[in-house]
Design an enzyme around this catalytic site. Structure first.
Site, short mmCIF file in Angstrom:
data_model
loop_
_atom_site.label_atom_id
_atom_site.label_comp_id
_atom_site.label_asym_id
_atom_site.label_seq_id
_atom_site.Cartn_x
_atom_site.Cartn_y
_atom_site.Cartn_z
N LYS A 124 9.43 3.13 6.47
CA LYS A 124 9.33 2.20 5.33
C LYS A 124 10.33 2.57 4.25
O LYS A 124 10.99 1.71 3.67
CB LYS A 124 7.90 2.23 4.78
CG LYS A 124 6.88 1.61 5.72
CD LYS A 124 5.45 1.92 5.32
CE LYS A 124 4.47 1.41 6.37
NZ LYS A 124 3.07 1.75 6.06
N ASP A 144 0.47 -3.46 -0.25
CA ASP A 144 -0.15 -3.44 1.08
C ASP A 144 -1.26 -4.49 1.18
O ASP A 144 -1.72 -4.79 2.29
CB ASP A 144 -0.76 -2.05 1.37
CG ASP A 144 0.10 -1.22 2.31
OD1 ASP A 144 0.95 -1.81 3.02
OD2 ASP A 144 -0.08 0.01 2.36
N GLN A 149 -0.56 5.56 2.04
CA GLN A 149 -0.61 5.48 3.50
C GLN A 149 -2.00 5.84 4.02
O GLN A 149 -2.55 6.89 3.67
CB GLN A 149 0.46 6.42 4.09
CG GLN A 149 0.58 6.35 5.60
CD GLN A 149 1.14 5.02 6.11
OE1 GLN A 149 1.98 4.39 5.46
NE2 GLN A 149 0.66 4.58 7.26
#
Ligand code: NAD
Length: 320
Positions: free
Chosen positions: A54, A121, A98
């Protein structure tokens, strides 16, 4: 029947180019650079790989990254302090924590500390909730479901009125995927680890999305001829021939499925690259909203429309 292979790498490359051009235009207009903060807790090898991927995609698109790595035994107060500091930092437009988190940390509490407008996200409980509510739009749609939708739309696979079966009900993939497809008027069934006789359900699917994290779960005989199969699973299986001693496979037995389906995503090279591309899209959007007060208006029309050809993701979606 030989299925059409949906090349996620090629599609994602076009999206990344599109974001890069938008980032340059944003920079020219505002003198600022979109910024994404990543928070990685612990040393889970797959999570490290995803975060690195990413970050490097961001760098290639001109998005600045702020990398934060914390030890696996970090206490909740330290994590919350970091997220709150990132929330206040005007150079950080998106915050990505994450997952999965170490078991002693409360995922709900930490994700809820991310401000909605930085939740690129789309995992904040309110964003997930809004995705499921008629007449409400989330600030962001989780990247994997959004990437799958972008793939389907790019190749003109219809959703409205189709029977979609999703394997998996997680916050990251299964649940938001189901909510998103409902918005597009699919008839949605969610299967999970307690679903008996999976094949009897999957054989009804026009669109089968496998996100269970179980290699070999979906066999050819579980697929309706002509169905579209999206394989989200990323599983490491031991392979002494492979340089690292393992290789990546999905949840679907690819060769069997490709002989029955009309279209299928490979693993690797299918959904994964699109997930990363959509993170860039969401980060760009976050920066535009925070700095300019508006964002390229493609997500809103995209969310409110519900049928057929008109469901193009955006008028200028990168074409093959
Ligand atoms: P998860 O472990 O949180 O959830 C798995 C889900 O699958 C659960 O809801 C569980 O009930 C269901 N499940 C388990 N066994 C099942 C079975 N036999 N039949 C039906 N359902 C079953 O996992 P996740 O985070 O949702 O990820 C799922 C998979 O997708 C993993 O392999 C993960 O690595 C992969 N993934 C890929 C991407 C990508 O970009 N391609 C992104 C996220 C996750």
């Amino acid at each position: 029947m030989a299925a059409r292979i949906l090349d996620g790498r090629a599609m994602a490359a076009r999206w990344r180019d599109w974001v890069k051009a938008q980032v340059e235009a944003f920079r020219a207009r505002t003198g600022q650079v979109p910024g994404l903060a990543t928070v990685l807790i612990g040393d889970h090898p797959a999570s490290q790989t995803y975060v690195r991927a990413k970050q490097s995609a961001c760098a290639a698109a001109g998005i600045r990254t702020f990398s934060h790595c914390l030890p696996a035994d970090v206490d909740r107060g330290t994590v919350l302090e970091l997220v709150e500091a990132l929330a206040r930092n005007p150079e950080v437009h998106g915050i990505l924590v994450q997952l999965p988190l170490p078991p002693h940390l409360d995922e709900e509490e930490i994700l809820s500390a991310i401000p909605l407008e930085k939740d690129v996200d789309g995992f904040h409980p309110l964003n997930i909730g809004r995705l499921g509510l008629k007449g409400k739009d989330p600030y962001f749609i989780p990247c994997t479901p959004l990437g799958i939708l972008a793939m389907l739309q790019e190749v003109g696979i219809p959703i409205t009125g189709r029977r979609a079966v999703i394997l998996g009900r997680s916050r990251i993939v299964g649940l938001p995927m189901a909510l998103l497809l409902l918005r597009f008027d699919a008839t949605v069934t969610i299967c999970h680890s307690r679903t008996p006789d999976l094949g009897s359900v999957t054989r009804q699917a026009d669109l089968l999305i496998a996100a269970a994290g179980r290699p070999g779960l979906v066999r050819g005989e579980m697929i309706q001829p002509g169905a579209v199969v999206i394989d989200v699973g990323i599983n490491r299986v031991v392979d002494p021939q492979a340089p690292q001693g393992y290789r990546l496979v999905g949840d679907v037995v690819f060769e069997e499925a490709a002989a029955v389906a009309s279209a299928i995503t490979p693993v690797p090279g299918g959904v994964g690259p699109m997930t990363v591309a959509m993170l860039l899209v969401n980060t760009l959007k976050a920066a535009q909203r925070q700095v300019e007060g508006f964002a390229s208006p493609w997500l809103e029309p995209f969310l409110s429309k519900t049928s057929g050809e008109a469901d193009r993701l955006q008028p200028n979606a990168p074409k093959a």
